[in-house]
Motif scaffolding. Structure first.
Motif, PDB file in Angstrom:
ATOM      1  N   HIS A 304      17.674 -15.861  22.523  1.00 52.20           N
ATOM      2  CA  HIS A 304      17.486 -14.799  21.747  1.00 52.20           C
ATOM      3  C   HIS A 304      18.270 -12.966  21.909  1.00 52.20           C
ATOM      4  CE1 HIS A 304      16.028 -18.291  19.681  1.00 52.20           C
ATOM      5  NE2 HIS A 304      16.964 -17.978  18.666  1.00 52.20           N
ATOM      6  N   GLU A 342       5.483 -17.022  19.435  1.00 50.90           N
ATOM      7  CA  GLU A 342       6.420 -17.669  18.338  1.00 50.90           C
ATOM      8  C   GLU A 342       6.631 -18.368  19.859  1.00 50.90           C
ATOM      9  OE1 GLU A 342       8.906 -18.707  15.251  1.00 50.90           O
ATOM     10  OE2 GLU A 342       7.328 -18.144  15.777  1.00 50.90           O
ATOM     11  N   GLY A 365      12.445 -24.009   7.842  1.00 53.13           N
ATOM     12  CA  GLY A 365      12.516 -22.769   9.398  1.00 53.13           C
ATOM     13  C   GLY A 365      11.622 -22.949  10.167  1.00 53.13           C
ATOM     14  N   HIS A 366      10.903 -24.028   9.926  1.00 49.03           N
ATOM     15  CA  HIS A 366      10.018 -23.628  10.834  1.00 49.03           C
ATOM     16  C   HIS A 366      10.396 -24.427  12.466  1.00 49.03           C
ATOM     17  CE1 HIS A 366      11.269 -28.433  10.787  1.00 49.03           C
ATOM     18  NE2 HIS A 366      10.332 -28.630  11.724  1.00 49.03           N
ATOM     19  N   GLU A 368      12.876 -22.532  14.028  1.00 45.59           N
ATOM     20  CA  GLU A 368      13.611 -21.220  14.017  1.00 45.59           C
ATOM     21  C   GLU A 368      12.746 -20.064  15.206  1.00 45.59           C
ATOM     22  OE1 GLU A 368      15.093 -19.105  10.217  1.00 45.59           O
ATOM     23  OE2 GLU A 368      15.987 -21.116   9.391  1.00 45.59           O
ATOM     24  N   PHE A 369      13.257 -19.469  15.883  1.00 42.20           N
ATOM     25  CA  PHE A 369      13.068 -18.678  16.854  1.00 42.20           C
ATOM     26  C   PHE A 369      12.453 -17.005  15.471  1.00 42.20           C
ATOM     27  CE2 PHE A 369      12.407 -14.959  19.901  1.00 42.20           C
ATOM     28  CZ  PHE A 369      11.452 -15.678  20.049  1.00 42.20           C
ATOM     29  N   ASN A 370      10.948 -17.737  14.783  1.00 42.17           N
ATOM     30  CA  ASN A 370      11.017 -16.285  14.175  1.00 42.17           C
ATOM     31  C   ASN A 370       9.912 -15.299  14.242  1.00 42.17           C
ATOM     32  OD1 ASN A 370      11.062 -13.656  12.207  1.00 42.17           O
ATOM     33  ND2 ASN A 370      11.016 -15.729  10.603  1.00 42.17           N
TER      34      ASN A 370
END
Length: 451
Positions: A304, A342, A365-366, A368-370
């Motif tokens: 990312h 995260e 959304g668990h 997803e890298f957020n």
């Protein structure tokens, strides 16, 4: 003749089976006897199933039960669930209070210099690879870095392991012991002490274990002589006082110093065996777990680029032209900290912390890298538990987080990271969550003006 040989073999097998069976029965009866003397949740339990049917479904109730057992003042308490294993075993809870001071923020301050110096060794190695346009294998190099850090912070022992690799006998023994522990977990026959210690791996394990213990005891004895010399001169062992030579002036208190000087309310210190066990535990548990957290963070940031650049901008702002982070800078690395948290949510280094849901829940959304999900700290204390939770959580988590912040920041200020798409990333969940084939990263040196 063949019949006689078969008869002898059959007799030998029968005798071995009887011996093993008798040995197991004796051990079982002995265990039952001692378990019967340990405080239990209730006075009596089933003769076979113990208290397994009495275990409460609610975790908070279980914690209260354990706390009630600890309050009895016994050196050992356990919640017994049957004739084979104990569910919870708490040994000598008192020394924990003495160890907490080893992770006080005042003690952790000087360790930032260790993180920086060890990071510099790794950065120089990566720079040499970058000049050749070669990728780096993250776990291979970062685990040596974190081992270097732990050895210096635990024993003030400079091993040069990042340069020598695993060739030095002590470093080789540390890595071999970690691998054999994994083998004992995943290979059922090795779970038998008799089978394992008679095997070639078991003999090597004992040899490596002796080497590590001998080294720890040698360092402990030498440090005790230094502390005794200081005490004879009336010098208090605080930061900057250990040793007589100029090179020792300004030396930080390491984990071993804390263990040797720690005393309880009655003035009793830890035994030599306790000190060795605690120091070895800190070493073994403190380098692989932190390396896992760092590597998975680098992997996700490499995947990312936008989040990677946000971290880099934050690091540049905090450094403000300086080349290295200081302890006071660490709380300012907020977004970088979110990224690390995260990463440990998605790839927890110690993943064997399981949950029992009381009701169905929808996860959205668990995967997803957020990092921004950690921008709010309002959550249940057990919602995020990479370091476990409760009164027996990881007491070294501040040490680990500080180290990860410094190492990740030093790497990002020097290199741009990209994932090698041709390389297979597969999780390898053994004792610590690693990548089965390591993590291959393409690195691009950043202009010096950008760092």
């Amino acid at each position: 003749m063949a019949g006689i040989v078969l008869s002898i073999l059959g007799t030998a097998v029968l005798a071995a089976a009887l011996w093993l069976g008798t040995r197991w029965l004796y051990g079982y009866c002995r265990m039952i006897y001692y378990i019967g003397r340990i405080p239990k949740p209730t006075p009596n339990g089933h003769w076979l199933f113990g208290h397994i049917f009495e275990l409460p479904p609610c975790q908070s109730t279980m914690i209260k039960m354990i706390a009630r057992n600890r309050s009895t003042g016994h050196a050992l308490t356990a919640t017994w669930v049957g004739p084979f294993i104990s569910l919870v075993a708490i040994t000598h809870p008192e020394p924990l209070k003495q160890l907490l001071k080893a992770f006080h923020y005042e003690i952790l301050k000087p360790y930032v210099d260790v993180y920086n110096s060890c990071s510099e060794v790794l950065l120089n190695k990566w720079s040499a690879l970058a000049k050749k346009n070669e990728p780096v294998m993250a776990f291979e190099s970062v685990s040596l870095l974190t081992l270097d850090v732990v050895l210096q912070c635990a024993f003030s022992f400079k091993s040069d392991c990042q340069d020598t690799g695993t060739h030095a006998p002590y470093i080789k023994a540390v890595y071999e012991l970690s691998e054999w522990i994994v083998q004992r977990v995943i290979y059922p026959p090795y779970q038998s002490n008799l089978f394992f210690y008679l095997s070639p791996d078991g003999r090597k394990f004992r040899k490596a274990c002796k080497l590590v213990h001998d080294h720890s005891e040698k360092v402990i004895n030498e440090r005790k002589k230094v502390l005794a010399s200081l005490a004879a001169r009336g010098v208090r062992p605080t930061e900057g006082t250990l040793g007589d030579s100029k090179k020792d002036q300004g030396k930080y208190l390491d984990f071993l110093d804390i263990l040797l000087t720690a005393v309880d309310e009655e003035g009793r210190g830890l035994s030599d065996l306790d000190i060795r066990n605690e120091a070895d535990t800190f070493m073994f548990e403190g380098h692989d777990t932190t390396a896992s957290g760092i590597c998975w963070t680098l992997y996700l940031l490499a995947k990312h680029p936008e989040q990677q650049e946000k971290c880099r901008d934050e690091i540049r702002t905090v450094l403000d032209g300086r080349s290295h982070l200081e302890f006071a800078d660490l709380p300012k690395l907020q977004y970088t900290h979110w990224c690390i948290k995260e990463a440990m949510r998605l790839y927890p280094p110690v993943f064997q912390v399981f949950r029992d849901l009381g009701e169905d829940m929808m996860l959205q959304g668990h995967l997803e890298f957020n990092p921004l999900r950690f921008s709010s700290e309002i959550r249940h204390p057990y919602a995020y538990i990479p370091f476990s939770a409760g009164p027996r959580n990881c007491i070294g988590q501040s040490f680990a987080i500080n180290e990860e912040k410094v190492v990740v920041s030093n790497i990002l200020r020097r290199f741009e990271l990209r994932v090698d798409d041709s390389h297979c990333i597969e999780m390898d969940p053994k004792v610590i969550l690693k990548a089965k084939y390591d993590i291959k990263l393409d690195i691009k040196p950043l202009p010096s003006s950008a760092t």
